[in-house]
Design an enzyme around this catalytic site. Structure first.
Site, PDB file in Angstrom:
ATOM      1  N   TYR A  26       1.375  -0.942   0.072  1.00  0.00           N
ATOM      2  CA  TYR A  26       0.169  -0.296   0.456  1.00  0.00           C
ATOM      3  C   TYR A  26       0.677   0.958  -0.167  1.00  0.00           C
ATOM      4  O   TYR A  26       0.723   1.976  -0.997  1.00  0.00           O
ATOM      5  CB  TYR A  26      -0.964   0.107   1.473  1.00  0.00           C
ATOM      6  CG  TYR A  26      -1.627   1.301   1.335  1.00  0.00           C
ATOM      7  CD1 TYR A  26      -3.074   1.814   0.148  1.00  0.00           C
ATOM      8  CD2 TYR A  26      -1.952   2.236   2.613  1.00  0.00           C
ATOM      9  CE1 TYR A  26      -3.275   2.597   0.767  1.00  0.00           C
ATOM     10  CE2 TYR A  26      -2.043   3.604   2.832  1.00  0.00           C
ATOM     11  CZ  TYR A  26      -3.582   3.561   1.393  1.00  0.00           C
ATOM     12  OH  TYR A  26      -4.054   4.666   2.014  1.00  0.00           O
ATOM     13  N   GLU A  48     -11.886   5.082   4.475  1.00  0.00           N
ATOM     14  CA  GLU A  48     -11.226   6.362   5.624  1.00  0.00           C
ATOM     15  C   GLU A  48     -12.666   6.554   6.791  1.00  0.00           C
ATOM     16  O   GLU A  48     -12.294   6.985   8.183  1.00  0.00           O
ATOM     17  CB  GLU A  48     -10.879   7.559   5.736  1.00  0.00           C
ATOM     18  CG  GLU A  48     -10.020   7.963   4.427  1.00  0.00           C
ATOM     19  CD  GLU A  48      -8.521   7.375   5.073  1.00  0.00           C
ATOM     20  OE1 GLU A  48      -8.968   6.884   5.948  1.00  0.00           O
ATOM     21  OE2 GLU A  48      -7.748   7.070   4.043  1.00  0.00           O
ATOM     22  N   TRP A  56      -6.058   0.928  10.211  1.00  0.00           N
ATOM     23  CA  TRP A  56      -5.877   0.571   8.820  1.00  0.00           C
ATOM     24  C   TRP A  56      -5.737  -0.449   8.156  1.00  0.00           C
ATOM     25  O   TRP A  56      -6.433  -1.103   7.525  1.00  0.00           O
ATOM     26  CB  TRP A  56      -5.409   1.479   8.111  1.00  0.00           C
ATOM     27  CG  TRP A  56      -5.293   1.841   7.067  1.00  0.00           C
ATOM     28  CD1 TRP A  56      -4.080   1.450   5.767  1.00  0.00           C
ATOM     29  CD2 TRP A  56      -6.524   2.324   5.689  1.00  0.00           C
ATOM     30  NE1 TRP A  56      -4.324   2.485   4.602  1.00  0.00           N
ATOM     31  CE2 TRP A  56      -5.847   2.175   4.711  1.00  0.00           C
ATOM     32  CE3 TRP A  56      -7.419   2.689   6.316  1.00  0.00           C
ATOM     33  CZ2 TRP A  56      -6.664   2.403   3.156  1.00  0.00           C
ATOM     34  CZ3 TRP A  56      -8.458   2.858   5.317  1.00  0.00           C
ATOM     35  CH2 TRP A  56      -7.945   3.009   4.194  1.00  0.00           C
TER      36      TRP A  56
END
Length: 191
Positions: A26, A48, A56
């Site tokens: 990522y 988000e 995350w």
């Protein structure tokens, strides 16, 4: 956590990216790179929001399931979701099953359809001027004046789950700001 780390490939990366291969991929391929397009940015707004209160990595692991469940985050499709879709999403163990966040995603899609300009144009209008990269992770803010202004505008327009911290994470993820550490090998620019 260290501010930078040298991986097995000899590249220096932001320290957070070394926690897993998924984080590293990522970091190397997406985070901080300029992202444009309404559907792509809508996906990030939704993810988000779903991340709020979670790590995350949880969202990254579930992202393929999110994309399938939310029909690729195509705004027009999500805006058309009804209560049967909400029930389907609440029953899907592949995603984060939070009713408020699911309803917010559908609601936000409907708001996007009524915007006087594109979501892309709206979000990027809050991107700050290009600045220096942070030296360490400790130098990376959680909130900025720009993210506060973006969150305020999104809320004024009717968006849900878009506070200043979420807005700043969105700005980082989509390349509106470059918070890669100074020594990080990734070379990205804004816009």
């Amino acid at each position: 956590m260290t501010t930078v780390a040298a991986a097995g490939d000899g590249r220096v990366r932001c320290g957070w990216s070394e926690a897993s291969q998924l984080y590293r991929d990522y970091h190397d391929q997406e985070w901080g790179r300029a992202l444009h397009g309404d559907d792509a940015l809508f996906e990030r707004v939704c993810l988000e929001a779903f991340q709020s209160g979670l790590a995350w990595i949880t969202i990254l692991r579930k992202r393929p399931a999110f994309r399938a469940a939310f029909e690729g985050f195509v705004i027009e499709r999500v805006a058309g979701f009804g209560e049967s879709d909400v029930a389907r999403l609440m029953a899907d163990p592949g995603i984060v099953r939070n009713s408020a966040k699911i309803h917010a995603s559908i609601h936000n899609a409907r708001i996007v359809l009524d915007l006087p300009k594109s979501l892309d144009e709206l979000l990027w209008s809050f991107a700050p001027a290009t600045g220096k990269r942070p030296r360490t992770l400790a130098d990376v803010p959680a909130v900025t004046a720009e993210s506060t202004a973006l969150a305020k505008e999104l809320k004024r327009l009717g968006f849900k789950f878009v506070g200043p911290t979420t807005a700043y994470a969105l700005m980082q993820a989509t390349g509106m700001v470059d918070d890669h550490i100074t020594d990080c090998w990734v070379n990205v620019g804004t816009v």
